[in-house]
Write a protein that holds these residues in place. Structure first.
Motif, PDB file in Angstrom:
ATOM      1  N   VAL A   1       0.801  -1.222   0.000  1.00 22.84           N
ATOM      2  CA  VAL A   1       0.000   0.000   0.000  1.00 22.84           C
ATOM      3  C   VAL A   1       0.837   1.277   0.000  1.00 22.84           C
ATOM      4  O   VAL A   1       0.494   2.258  -0.673  1.00 22.84           O
ATOM      5  CB  VAL A   1      -0.949   0.007   1.218  1.00 22.84           C
ATOM      6  CG1 VAL A   1      -1.725   1.320   1.320  1.00 22.84           C
ATOM      7  CG2 VAL A   1      -1.908  -1.181   1.162  1.00 22.84           C
ATOM      8  N   PHE A   2       1.940   1.304   0.736  1.00 21.87           N
ATOM      9  CA  PHE A   2       2.677   2.547   0.977  1.00 21.87           C
ATOM     10  C   PHE A   2       3.968   2.692   0.185  1.00 21.87           C
ATOM     11  O   PHE A   2       4.537   3.791   0.136  1.00 21.87           O
ATOM     12  CB  PHE A   2       3.023   2.679   2.467  1.00 21.87           C
ATOM     13  CG  PHE A   2       1.829   2.861   3.366  1.00 21.87           C
ATOM     14  CD1 PHE A   2       0.766   3.659   2.986  1.00 21.87           C
ATOM     15  CD2 PHE A   2       1.786   2.228   4.601  1.00 21.87           C
ATOM     16  CE1 PHE A   2      -0.322   3.836   3.822  1.00 21.87           C
ATOM     17  CE2 PHE A   2       0.696   2.396   5.449  1.00 21.87           C
ATOM     18  CZ  PHE A   2      -0.358   3.208   5.060  1.00 21.87           C
ATOM     19  N   ASP A   3       4.469   1.606  -0.426  1.00 28.67           N
ATOM     20  CA  ASP A   3       5.762   1.673  -1.107  1.00 28.67           C
ATOM     21  C   ASP A   3       5.560   1.979  -2.587  1.00 28.67           C
ATOM     22  O   ASP A   3       5.246   1.090  -3.383  1.00 28.67           O
ATOM     23  CB  ASP A   3       6.524   0.364  -0.929  1.00 28.67           C
ATOM     24  CG  ASP A   3       7.977   0.486  -1.388  1.00 28.67           C
ATOM     25  OD1 ASP A   3       8.450   1.623  -1.552  1.00 28.67           O
ATOM     26  OD2 ASP A   3       8.629  -0.550  -1.578  1.00 28.67           O
ATOM     27  N   PHE A   4       5.738   3.238  -2.949  1.00 29.44           N
ATOM     28  CA  PHE A   4       5.553   3.646  -4.332  1.00 29.44           C
ATOM     29  C   PHE A   4       6.843   3.439  -5.137  1.00 29.44           C
ATOM     30  O   PHE A   4       7.946   3.454  -4.588  1.00 29.44           O
ATOM     31  CB  PHE A   4       5.134   5.119  -4.394  1.00 29.44           C
ATOM     32  CG  PHE A   4       3.743   5.364  -3.884  1.00 29.44           C
ATOM     33  CD1 PHE A   4       2.657   5.296  -4.742  1.00 29.44           C
ATOM     34  CD2 PHE A   4       3.523   5.625  -2.541  1.00 29.44           C
ATOM     35  CE1 PHE A   4       1.373   5.495  -4.275  1.00 29.44           C
ATOM     36  CE2 PHE A   4       2.246   5.837  -2.054  1.00 29.44           C
ATOM     37  CZ  PHE A   4       1.159   5.763  -2.924  1.00 29.44           C
ATOM     38  N   ASP A   5       6.672   3.221  -6.424  1.00 31.08           N
ATOM     39  CA  ASP A   5       7.821   2.996  -7.304  1.00 31.08           C
ATOM     40  C   ASP A   5       8.808   4.164  -7.228  1.00 31.08           C
ATOM     41  O   ASP A   5       8.407   5.346  -7.237  1.00 31.08           O
ATOM     42  CB  ASP A   5       7.369   2.861  -8.758  1.00 31.08           C
ATOM     43  CG  ASP A   5       6.646   1.551  -9.031  1.00 31.08           C
ATOM     44  OD1 ASP A   5       6.781   0.620  -8.230  1.00 31.08           O
ATOM     45  OD2 ASP A   5       5.939   1.481 -10.064  1.00 31.08           O
ATOM     46  N   GLY A   6      10.099   3.823  -7.170  1.00 32.34           N
ATOM     47  CA  GLY A   6      11.130   4.836  -7.304  1.00 32.34           C
ATOM     48  C   GLY A   6      11.485   5.005  -8.777  1.00 32.34           C
ATOM     49  O   GLY A   6      11.669   4.021  -9.491  1.00 32.34           O
ATOM     50  N   LYS A   7      11.535   6.262  -9.222  1.00 35.12           N
ATOM     51  CA  LYS A   7      11.768   6.522 -10.642  1.00 35.12           C
ATOM     52  C   LYS A   7      12.968   7.452 -10.828  1.00 35.12           C
ATOM     53  O   LYS A   7      13.281   8.257  -9.947  1.00 35.12           O
ATOM     54  CB  LYS A   7      10.521   7.150 -11.278  1.00 35.12           C
ATOM     55  CG  LYS A   7       9.289   6.253 -11.219  1.00 35.12           C
ATOM     56  CD  LYS A   7       8.080   6.930 -11.849  1.00 35.12           C
ATOM     57  CE  LYS A   7       6.856   6.019 -11.782  1.00 35.12           C
ATOM     58  NZ  LYS A   7       5.647   6.638 -12.382  1.00 35.12           N
ATOM     59  N   ASP A   8      13.632   7.313 -11.995  1.00 35.88           N
ATOM     60  CA  ASP A   8      14.741   8.218 -12.303  1.00 35.88           C
ATOM     61  C   ASP A   8      14.197   9.498 -12.934  1.00 35.88           C
ATOM     62  O   ASP A   8      12.978   9.682 -13.067  1.00 35.88           O
ATOM     63  CB  ASP A   8      15.767   7.537 -13.208  1.00 35.88           C
ATOM     64  CG  ASP A   8      15.171   7.088 -14.538  1.00 35.88           C
ATOM     65  OD1 ASP A   8      14.107   7.609 -14.948  1.00 35.88           O
ATOM     66  OD2 ASP A   8      15.778   6.197 -15.186  1.00 35.88           O
ATOM     67  N   GLU A   9      15.094  10.406 -13.328  1.00 40.07           N
ATOM     68  CA  GLU A   9      14.667  11.691 -13.865  1.00 40.07           C
ATOM     69  C   GLU A   9      13.877  11.552 -15.163  1.00 40.07           C
ATOM     70  O   GLU A   9      13.057  12.407 -15.498  1.00 40.07           O
ATOM     71  CB  GLU A   9      15.886  12.584 -14.093  1.00 40.07           C
ATOM     72  CG  GLU A   9      16.597  12.969 -12.800  1.00 40.07           C
ATOM     73  CD  GLU A   9      17.787  13.866 -13.052  1.00 40.07           C
ATOM     74  OE1 GLU A   9      18.073  14.131 -14.253  1.00 40.07           O
ATOM     75  OE2 GLU A   9      18.433  14.297 -12.086  1.00 40.07           O
TER      76      GLU A   9
END
Length: 447
Positions: A146-154
């Protein structure tokens, strides 16, 4: 790093921790005087157990690198918060350690909420064992969902995949309607079935022993909940402002909704009903506070307050002894708030999504329903298994004599209220009647 954002989230973390002692007062006032300490100790015990587990493996399981399919983070990636203590380690605009602390408080309050379903009859040691196992196998994975959103690059490419509900299902749960309230409510239902009914229930009324404690607890919960919801913006920004206002008005509306149902059904609006309505409103707006306007928040609060006031009677109809209405308030309230997002969400709110009533169709509604039901099913099944595991290995419930005589003395060798004899004894012996009479005569002679 932004110092304003950091200061706000640090403050919010402290506010959310205060909610658990607040819950201890709320639950403690609702039970009988002979079990108030045991009830409070279950909340305090949750702080101790979950706090340690969170630092060891919990944060990694919830927010570590995904092991596959958005189901779990790597359990030992940040063991003991290794690698997160440097100034360069940030979560958005705040230090990672501040985010760790803030999320720890969510894990703690979720476990503590479950205890209300088994008030008056659970042994303290086995409760701590269950709390630890449940945190590891239920809460930490669900928090990842529920709380861990994808980490994205620039460039917008996903470099650190997160949980499936947040990123694949795209259900909205701003501060924990699914991960906290549905999760805890389903676990409470499972444990109520595992431990069975209290001696004398439902024939005996088992009224709250201290309504002032209940109101104090509800007030502390409401106060702390502003950190719970507005703190989830992770910054001192406009989203925090919207969520704080929505938290206020939804809770007000829920209290009114509960009291109206009581007045119509029972002829009286009660103090316990007002306090319970407060909590129901806080539960309902938790997932929705970033996705609805204040008018939508009022609607969600009023609907949920009325629903929960009706739902607390379900335990009598179906015969499960949910002592302090964890199912009726947290499970039903969490379901209501989560699903009503699909109706009342507005793109004018920070989340930027329209629900059914704002022209968005049923797209968000089905996502909300799937997320809610998935957490409910997972939590209920795992909690049932863990509850029976504890029951069959070390025993979960106190014996009947201890339950009837007072679980506080049986489990903690204490009582909440000690009333002296008023005779001014010294050295543990009572003065004789003759000695008392002599003292009175001597006093009169001196005067």
């Amino acid at each position: 790093m932004d110092t304003g954002d950091t200061a706000w989230v640090l403050t919010s973390a402290a506010l959310v921790l205060l909610m658990t002692p607040g819950l201890a007062f709320f639950y403690g006032g609702m039970v009988r005087s002979k079990s108030v300490l045991n009830m409070m100790m279950m909340s305090l015990g949750a702080i101790a157990v979950v706090g340690v587990l969170w630092v060891l493996v919990g944060y990694s399981m919830a927010f570590g690198g995904d092991v596959g399919a958005g189901l779990l983070g790597k359990p030992f990636e940040f063991f003991g918060l290794d690698g997160l203590l440097g100034k360069e380690s940030l979560a958005g605009t705040i230090p990672t350690t501040v985010f760790v602390a803030f999320q720890a408080m969510f894990a703690i309050i979720t476990v503590a909420l479950i205890s209300g379903a088994i008030a008056d009859r659970a042994r303290f040691g086995p409760w701590l064992l269950f709390a630890g196992l449940w945190s590891l196998l239920v809460y930490f994975p669900v928090a990842h969902w529920v709380f861990d959103f994808d980490g994205k690059d620039e460039a917008g490419n996903v470099v650190d995949p997160g949980g499936w509900i947040a990123n694949d299902l795209l259900a909205i749960d701003f501060a924990g309607g699914t991960a906290v309230h549905i999760n805890a409510g389903a676990a409470g239902l499972a444990l109520a079935l595992v431990l069975g009914k209290r001696v004398g229930w439902p024939k005996d009324r088992m009224k709250p022993h201290s309504l002032p404690l209940v109101v104090l607890g509800a007030g502390l919960l409401w106060f702390g909940w502003f950190g719970f919801n507005a703190g989830s913006a992770l910054g001192a920004n406009a989203t925090a402002g919207v969520t704080l206002v929505n938290t206020l008005v939804a809770t007000c509306a829920a209290m009114l909704g509960w009291l109206v149902v009581e007045r119509v059904r029972d002829g009286n609006a009660t103090t316990l009903g007002a306090a319970s309505g407060i909590v129901a409103g806080l539960v309902a707006i938790t997932p929705a506070c970033s996705s609805v306007t204040p008018l939508g928040a009022i609607a969600i609060g009023a609907i949920t307050g009325a629903l929960c006031a009706l739902a607390v009677s379900l335990k009598y109809r179906f015969g499960f002894d949910d002592s302090l209405d964890v199912v009726g308030v947290h499970l039903v309230g969490g379901l209501s708030g989560t699903i009503l997002i699909g109706f009342f969400a507005s793109s004018a709110a920070p989340a930027g999504i329209d629900g059914l009533f704002y022209g968005g169709g049923v797209d968000q509604l089905w996502r909300q329903a799937v997320g809610a039901l998935a957490v409910l099913a997972y939590s209920f099944v795992l909690s049932l298994i863990l509850g029976y595991l504890v029951k069959l290995t070390v025993g979960f419930r106190v014996d009947e004599e201890s339950e009837v005589g007072g679980i506080d003395e049986a489990e903690h060798a204490e009582t909440a209220y000690e009333f002296g004899s008023g005779l001014g004894t010294r050295g543990g012996s009572k003065p004789s009647v003759a000695a008392g009479a002599t003292a009175v005569l001597e006093g009169s002679n001196k005067s």
